[in-house]
Design a protein around this motif. Structure first.
Motif, mmCIF file in Angstrom:
data_model
loop_
_atom_site.group_PDB
_atom_site.id
_atom_site.type_symbol
_atom_site.label_atom_id
_atom_site.label_comp_id
_atom_site.label_asym_id
_atom_site.label_seq_id
_atom_site.Cartn_x
_atom_site.Cartn_y
_atom_site.Cartn_z
ATOM 1 N N LEU B 146 0.830 -1.208 0.000
ATOM 2 C CA LEU B 146 0.000 0.000 0.000
ATOM 3 C C LEU B 146 0.859 1.250 0.000
ATOM 4 C CD1 LEU B 146 -2.971 -0.919 2.370
ATOM 5 C CD2 LEU B 146 -2.776 -1.175 -0.103
ATOM 6 N N GLU B 147 2.002 1.190 0.666
ATOM 7 C CA GLU B 147 2.925 2.327 0.666
ATOM 8 C C GLU B 147 4.110 2.006 -0.243
ATOM 9 O OE1 GLU B 147 2.943 4.693 4.750
ATOM 10 O OE2 GLU B 147 3.195 2.546 5.065
ATOM 11 N N ALA B 178 1.086 7.822 -12.090
ATOM 12 C CA ALA B 178 -0.273 8.220 -11.701
ATOM 13 C C ALA B 178 -0.201 9.387 -10.728
ATOM 14 C CB ALA B 178 -1.010 7.049 -11.052
ATOM 15 N N ASN B 179 -0.908 10.471 -11.054
ATOM 16 C CA ASN B 179 -0.812 11.666 -10.228
ATOM 17 C C ASN B 179 -2.127 12.448 -10.288
ATOM 18 O OD1 ASN B 179 0.296 13.760 -8.658
ATOM 19 N ND2 ASN B 179 2.265 13.641 -9.707
ATOM 20 N N PHE B 227 -1.846 1.614 -2.799
ATOM 21 C CA PHE B 227 -3.145 2.153 -2.372
ATOM 22 C C PHE B 227 -3.813 2.837 -3.559
ATOM 23 C CE2 PHE B 227 -5.498 3.054 1.645
ATOM 24 C CZ PHE B 227 -6.582 3.688 1.061
ATOM 25 N N ILE B 228 -3.080 3.754 -4.183
ATOM 26 C CA ILE B 228 -3.605 4.467 -5.355
ATOM 27 C C ILE B 228 -3.984 3.467 -6.462
ATOM 28 C CG2 ILE B 228 -3.033 6.139 -7.186
ATOM 29 C CD1 ILE B 228 -3.116 7.410 -4.475
ATOM 30 N N ASN B 230 -4.772 0.325 -6.262
ATOM 31 C CA ASN B 230 -5.956 -0.453 -5.925
ATOM 32 C C ASN B 230 -7.225 0.362 -6.136
ATOM 33 O OD1 ASN B 230 -7.959 -1.751 -3.770
ATOM 34 N ND2 ASN B 230 -6.434 -3.264 -4.356
ATOM 35 N N VAL B 231 -7.166 1.641 -5.788
ATOM 36 C CA VAL B 231 -8.309 2.538 -5.979
ATOM 37 C C VAL B 231 -8.595 2.718 -7.472
ATOM 38 C CG1 VAL B 231 -9.053 4.950 -5.757
ATOM 39 C CG2 VAL B 231 -8.110 3.756 -3.772
ATOM 40 N N ILE B 232 -7.535 2.894 -8.267
ATOM 41 C CA ILE B 232 -7.721 3.034 -9.715
ATOM 42 C C ILE B 232 -8.345 1.759 -10.286
ATOM 43 C CG2 ILE B 232 -6.524 3.190 -11.953
ATOM 44 C CD1 ILE B 232 -4.517 5.084 -10.656
ATOM 45 N N LYS B 234 -10.127 -0.637 -8.950
ATOM 46 C CA LYS B 234 -11.522 -0.917 -8.595
ATOM 47 C C LYS B 234 -12.492 0.130 -9.131
ATOM 48 C CE LYS B 234 -10.356 -3.767 -4.649
ATOM 49 N NZ LYS B 234 -9.955 -3.738 -3.231
#
Lengths: 330, 330
Positions: B146-147, B178-179, B227-228, B230-232, B234
């Protein structure tokens, strides 16, 4: 009520902004103060036969572009329409400020010029997003503060709940914490600590939510740090837009596909409308001492009018006071 | 070549896994070793008249469920199909391991049982995602860690480039970071430092990318912390799935809409196929000392077969060696 409107912000300024502002004034029986280059506003109105007589105009000589640094609003462009609008609001002339301009400048300016509600650590940028359950949800924070502390997420939840309840008329708004899984132990320290604070707060906390649940309307307020929120906002809107574009191309490909489109036109329109952010009008900056509202950058007159209506309701429902009380209760 | 396949992983195990494995063996002329409960595998094969004769089966008495803690693979369930499969691979019996089971367990097990390529700080979970430009891109890391530190993002970029070039046959893969905006100064310290490392690396770095650009195929490898990512993953998959579902409902609503569907059926199928992750088969765990591949959890036989084909190409292209060399060059 007097709503201050940034005439120069967004892709379709000033024409569509002026149009929308005039429509809102006539329909909602409110006063509008336009901020921007007075000569431009007057000539555009005259050229397009828009009656702005009786509407106050406050001159602002500069404009902050959409891709400009957010902090231009403070020192580099003190006479920009956003800076002047926020100062006017702060000094007590109007009840709220609406702009389709630079989101970052609105967040920075809202925080430092209009100031925060007492007790608010950091205002959050909070777009109202459509979902396929036929409603909408608030995503807070979508980029005002890329990093967040757990207490900030709690405040986002309290502020978002107050807004969704009082402006969007959602009964007992469900709050979700954006995370990488639904189980309580998921995520990093920020999520773990925020989870505990949210569980104990006087809100309807439903636990962790994932990006895949958002299109189905899993909750009414999604809280997260501004980095995650910005990624969700852009991935969600971008994916939807790409697919909608694909469908449009598909239906205009041939005579046969155009016939097919005609057969399902009403349903298609309904679907596009359901997922159209123009229907929702934009994003309040939650936590400023007076209502500051960001209309979508690509706003046309209709969206501007919607944004002004939502802002009027934001003022009328006295959400600022609701938030103040919610923060006291914690 | 001998590919070890987890017969017990995923929503449709063991039947669809066994089917896909047999199809892959017959079509690609490779050996397959199945791992899982031998009695179950044999009886399911017999009941469904699937010929698994000559296929080696390694018994593993336990199964890690999809929602189980990732580290069960280490101590709690040492005789799970994932743990046994990875151990078998590590001990030198097969050339690669494919599973449609618990992603987290595969990442943890891949890292600690199969071990890392020399020099790799942390393996990344790297789904291959479809886009509307008619191709696909790799998202790395989508949740293994995640980090992340800046050097990890650099390694993700090097590993992702090697994979996309050698397995997916993308010439000079474009790498995006990704930003929250495309400008160089956007993001937090992680992004700032990673940007500099990526600029100096021997890759085709195109700068920052946003979620809204991904559906259009803006780049071939997207790097970010888990983390980012995984969010992207899903949000992207979830939004696409929701809209596709909506369209399906729309077209089956009435006789008229069914007629419309018939008129555009080929184009619709083409669109759905373009965006179908089953076509791409899954996600390599990049950075393990031997190829470990995650097939989509909802894999049916066809997806399993595809995953095995991609894994075969992963082995044949000697990506592990390519990565080792890329890490040395930096």
């Amino acid at each position: 009520m007097n709503i201050i409107v940034d005439a120069m912000g967004g892709d379709n300024a000033p024409l569509e902004i002026i149009k929308g502002a005039v429509e809102a004034r006539n329909e909602y029986n409110i006063d509008i103060t336009l901020v921007g280059r007075e000569d431009v506003i007057k000539s555009v109105a005259a050229e397009n036969a828009i009656d702005i007589s009786g509407m106050e105009i406050i001159n602002a000589s500069e404009v902050i572009a959409t891709d400009e640094e957010a902090d231009s609003v403070l020192k580099k462009k003190p006479d920009s329409s956003i800076a002047v609008g926020l100062r006017t609001l702060s000094e007590g002339t109007g009840d709220a400020f609406v702009s389709a301009g630079n989101s970052g400048a609105l967040c920075v300016g809202g925080t430092l010029i209009t100031k925060r509600i007492k007790g608010v650590k950091r205002p959050g940028f909070a777009p109202i997003m459509p979902h396929f359950g036929g409603g909408c949800f608030m995503l807070i924070d979508a980029g005002a503060n890329l990093e967040a502390r757990p207490e900030m997420l709690l405040q986002y939840a309290l502020m978002g709940s107050a807004y969704m309840k009082n402006v969007m008329k959602v009964d007992n708004p469900r709050v979700g914490l954006a995370n990488v899984g639904t189980e309580k132990h998921k995520g990093l320290e920020l999520q773990h600590k925020a989870y505990e604070l949210l569980e104990d707060a006087d809100i309807n906390f439903i636990g962790n939510v994932e990006g895949r649940d958002l299109p189905y309307g899993c909750c009414d307020v999604v809280v997260c740090d501004g980095f995650i929120g910005n990624v969700i906002l852009k991935t969600y809107e971008g994916t939807a837009k790409a697919i909608m574009g694909k469908i449009k191309t598909l239906f205009s490909k041939s005579a046969k596909s155009k016939l097919a489109a005609a057969l399902v036109m009403n349903d298609l329109k309904e679907m596009v409308k359901e997922f159209d952010y123009h229907e929702y009008g934009g994003a309040p900056i939650m936590g400023t001492a007076k209502p500051v509202f960001k209309a979508h950058g690509s706003s046309k007159a209709k969206t501007v009018k919607n944004a002004i209506r939502l802002t009027k309701e934001y003022v009328e429902a006295d959400v600022i006071n609701e938030i103040t009380n919610a923060l006291k209760r914690g």
